[in-house]
Scaffold this motif. Structure first.
Motif, mmCIF file in Angstrom:
data_model
loop_
_atom_site.group_PDB
_atom_site.id
_atom_site.type_symbol
_atom_site.label_atom_id
_atom_site.label_comp_id
_atom_site.label_asym_id
_atom_site.label_seq_id
_atom_site.Cartn_x
_atom_site.Cartn_y
_atom_site.Cartn_z
ATOM 1 N N UNK A 113 0.810 -1.227 0.000
ATOM 2 C CA UNK A 113 0.000 0.000 0.000
ATOM 3 C C UNK A 113 0.839 1.271 0.000
ATOM 4 N N UNK A 153 -8.033 5.655 5.195
ATOM 5 C CA UNK A 153 -7.514 4.448 4.540
ATOM 6 C C UNK A 153 -6.463 3.742 5.391
ATOM 7 N N UNK A 205 -8.367 1.604 7.707
ATOM 8 C CA UNK A 205 -9.158 0.550 7.064
ATOM 9 C C UNK A 205 -8.274 -0.528 6.452
ATOM 10 N N UNK A 248 -8.375 -4.461 7.309
ATOM 11 C CA UNK A 248 -8.464 -5.453 6.237
ATOM 12 C C UNK A 248 -7.299 -6.445 6.326
ATOM 13 N N UNK A 283 -9.508 -9.215 -17.346
ATOM 14 C CA UNK A 283 -9.236 -7.928 -16.704
ATOM 15 C C UNK A 283 -8.463 -8.077 -15.402
ATOM 16 N N UNK A 284 -8.627 -9.238 -14.732
ATOM 17 C CA UNK A 284 -7.923 -9.442 -13.468
ATOM 18 C C UNK A 284 -6.594 -10.166 -13.707
ATOM 19 N N UNK A 317 -5.973 -8.908 -7.792
ATOM 20 C CA UNK A 317 -6.701 -7.632 -7.786
ATOM 21 C C UNK A 317 -5.965 -6.608 -6.922
ATOM 22 N N UNK A 318 -5.599 -7.016 -5.701
ATOM 23 C CA UNK A 318 -4.877 -6.091 -4.818
ATOM 24 C C UNK A 318 -3.596 -5.606 -5.482
ATOM 25 N N UNK A 333 -4.283 -3.171 -8.300
ATOM 26 C CA UNK A 333 -4.695 -1.851 -7.802
ATOM 27 C C UNK A 333 -3.513 -1.125 -7.150
ATOM 28 N N UNK A 379 -16.429 7.072 -2.623
ATOM 29 C CA UNK A 379 -16.241 5.659 -2.268
ATOM 30 C C UNK A 379 -17.622 5.033 -2.166
ATOM 31 N N UNK A 381 -14.712 -6.975 -4.991
ATOM 32 C CA UNK A 381 -13.695 -6.325 -5.832
ATOM 33 C C UNK A 381 -13.579 -6.950 -7.215
ATOM 34 N N UNK A 407 -13.538 -5.633 -11.236
ATOM 35 C CA UNK A 407 -12.324 -4.842 -10.967
ATOM 36 C C UNK A 407 -12.352 -3.434 -11.566
ATOM 37 N N UNK A 408 -13.029 -3.266 -12.698
ATOM 38 C CA UNK A 408 -13.023 -1.942 -13.334
ATOM 39 C C UNK A 408 -13.957 -0.960 -12.631
ATOM 40 N N UNK A 463 -14.796 -1.143 -9.310
ATOM 41 C CA UNK A 463 -14.584 -1.023 -7.873
ATOM 42 C C UNK A 463 -13.198 -0.542 -7.495
ATOM 43 N N UNK A 464 -13.161 0.226 -6.400
ATOM 44 C CA UNK A 464 -11.888 0.624 -5.807
ATOM 45 C C UNK A 464 -11.650 -0.249 -4.573
ATOM 46 N N UNK A 465 -10.400 -0.397 -4.158
ATOM 47 C CA UNK A 465 -10.114 -1.146 -2.930
ATOM 48 C C UNK A 465 -10.890 -0.541 -1.763
ATOM 49 N N UNK A 466 -11.021 0.788 -1.769
ATOM 50 C CA UNK A 466 -11.722 1.484 -0.686
ATOM 51 C C UNK A 466 -13.183 1.036 -0.559
ATOM 52 N N UNK A 478 -13.063 -2.002 1.510
ATOM 53 C CA UNK A 478 -12.577 -1.800 2.878
ATOM 54 C C UNK A 478 -13.558 -1.000 3.722
#
Lengths: 273, 273
Positions: free
Chosen positions: A44, A114, A117, A121, A174-175, A230-231, A234, B49, B105, B108-109, B111-114, B117
């Motif tokens: 992060x 964040x 959060x 997470x 996409x992922x 995904x993580x 991002x 968010x 998530x 993926x396109x 959604x944000x990680x936030x 969370x």
């Protein structure tokens, strides 16, 4: 080739820990938890989010200590301190963890929402998911820990070979652009067959359960893999770390194990016990 | 004045629910959970968010349903479905909730990680904290639910009057500029005295415990208030909602209750039971 052999050597202690099982594996699971959480948090940095590693570390240590006390109390050891027959200890752990993450925000000028959060997470996704493997190791059905490894790595390897040889239809471009439906089916089949062989050789009367677990865990294993993708996507990173040369970090290697762990733990607790 | 009377009328049903206690309060606590989570999530719109309200709703419904089944099983009702003597049900709930937030998530396109969370934070902070009040209402020491209210509102009101009349030294100007140390001390004293009066009149032998709770809960009550202030400040909003005219939303009114709830629940479970 040299790095591959080196990686194999690094994975060797892990195999020994799984063979020893019980408390050794419980401790090993804690070590993997804290290493994986560290890698998760580090990822992060790219997003300028600064989760609290001390809070995560304390929370995970508390979870493993409470879990150990609970196991001793349930085995008749009895501590007398907390009523371990019930769910209070884990509810208290949830509360303390969430509270610590919220109090982290009190340095309001230094902290973003964040930061808090991501800490939460990290503890619940990486820490708690990994803890279930340790808890499984202390249970009566701790032989099932093998299936956590077999289904995760079995799915991964079989999906790779099935994908390379027969892969045509993209699974989720996409992922993870290289994954195919053919690979996914191959992974599931491989996991079921390997779990079946394990059941046949080591867990006689549990064979039907091994086949069911081989199927279920294989599916969640792929979700574990994709979640990590995904993580990382991002975060804008390729790997969580470089601890294991050629294989990335702990969390790159254990992304699927984090998901097969809880599924097999709950199967063991709710169906087999 | 008119809005104040109206607000009083809106708070009246709440008083009735607390008087009825038990299953009615359990259900009331669920309704407040889902309303508060809705306000919490709506606050994040300002930050672009988009948490998942359906996931939070399902997770909280599952928590209350599992908690109810567990209570029935513990009372000798027995469901036979899940081993409710142990912590497995709540561990399963944690796993399912975290898993749902992670799977959110996968688009993926979009959604944000936030997004994920915040969903997780909403469930554990607002939903789980509120659930402990419902769980307390089903326990043997459910008279203590009164202290959840008395300590939260008692601290708030006494701190306000002590602050207005004697307040000089700022408590935490960056989070909440009007709060003073004098107000905080007044709030704690008020909470201890009110809890003592409650203990004296309604809970004879539990009086010393009421005083301890009055002190502890008063402190966490202020942390609950400040936590909500931090979130609102970061979101850039003044109130979570306008459900109660002149008092903001449910979450503005219950920010302290969310913190006194779990503290009194755990005190009740680990010390009084």
């Amino acid at each position: 080739m040299k790095t591959r052999i080196l990686s194999g050597l690094i994975m060797l202690p892990l195999l020994v820990i799984v063979i020893l099982n019980g408390w050794i594996l419980y401790a090993g699971s804690f070590v993997i938890s804290i290493m994986a959480a560290y890698e998760f948090f580090r990822g992060f940095r790219e997003l300028d989010i600064k989760p609290s590693y001390p809070i995560a570390l304390c929370s995970m240590a508390a979870l493993y200590i409470l879990g150990a006390l609970r196991h001793v109390a349930a085995s008749g050891g009895g501590t007398g301190l907390i009523t371990f027959e019930s769910e209070h200890w884990i509810m208290l752990w949830i509360f303390a963890t969430v509270l610590a993450c919220l109090l982290y925000l009190f340095s309001i000028e230094k902290r973003k929402l964040e930061d808090s959060m991501v800490t939460l997470t990290g503890v619940f996704y990486v820490g708690f998911f990994c803890y279930t493997i340790g808890a499984l190791a202390l249970s009566e059905v701790n032989i099932m820990v093998w299936l956590v490894i077999i289904t995760a790595f079995g799915t991964d390897i079989c999906a790779y070979f099935a994908g390379v040889t027969m892969g045509k239809h993209k699974l989720c471009p996409k992922i993870s652009p290289k994954k195919t439906w053919e690979g996914a089916v191959g992974g599931i089949l491989g996991s079921v067959i390997l779990s079946g062989i394990f059941g046949l050789v080591f867990a006689g009367e549990l064979l039907p359960h091994c086949l069911v677990i081989g199927f279920l865990a294989s599916i969640v294993s792929m979700f574990g893999d994709l979640t990590a993708s995904i993580f990382k996507r991002k975060m804008g990173i390729k790997d969580y770390g470089n601890l294991i040369p050629g294989h990335g970090g702990i969390l790159d290697r254990f992304d699927s194990v984090l998901f097969t762990g809880p599924v097999i733990y709950f199967y063991g607790m709710l169906v087999l016990s």
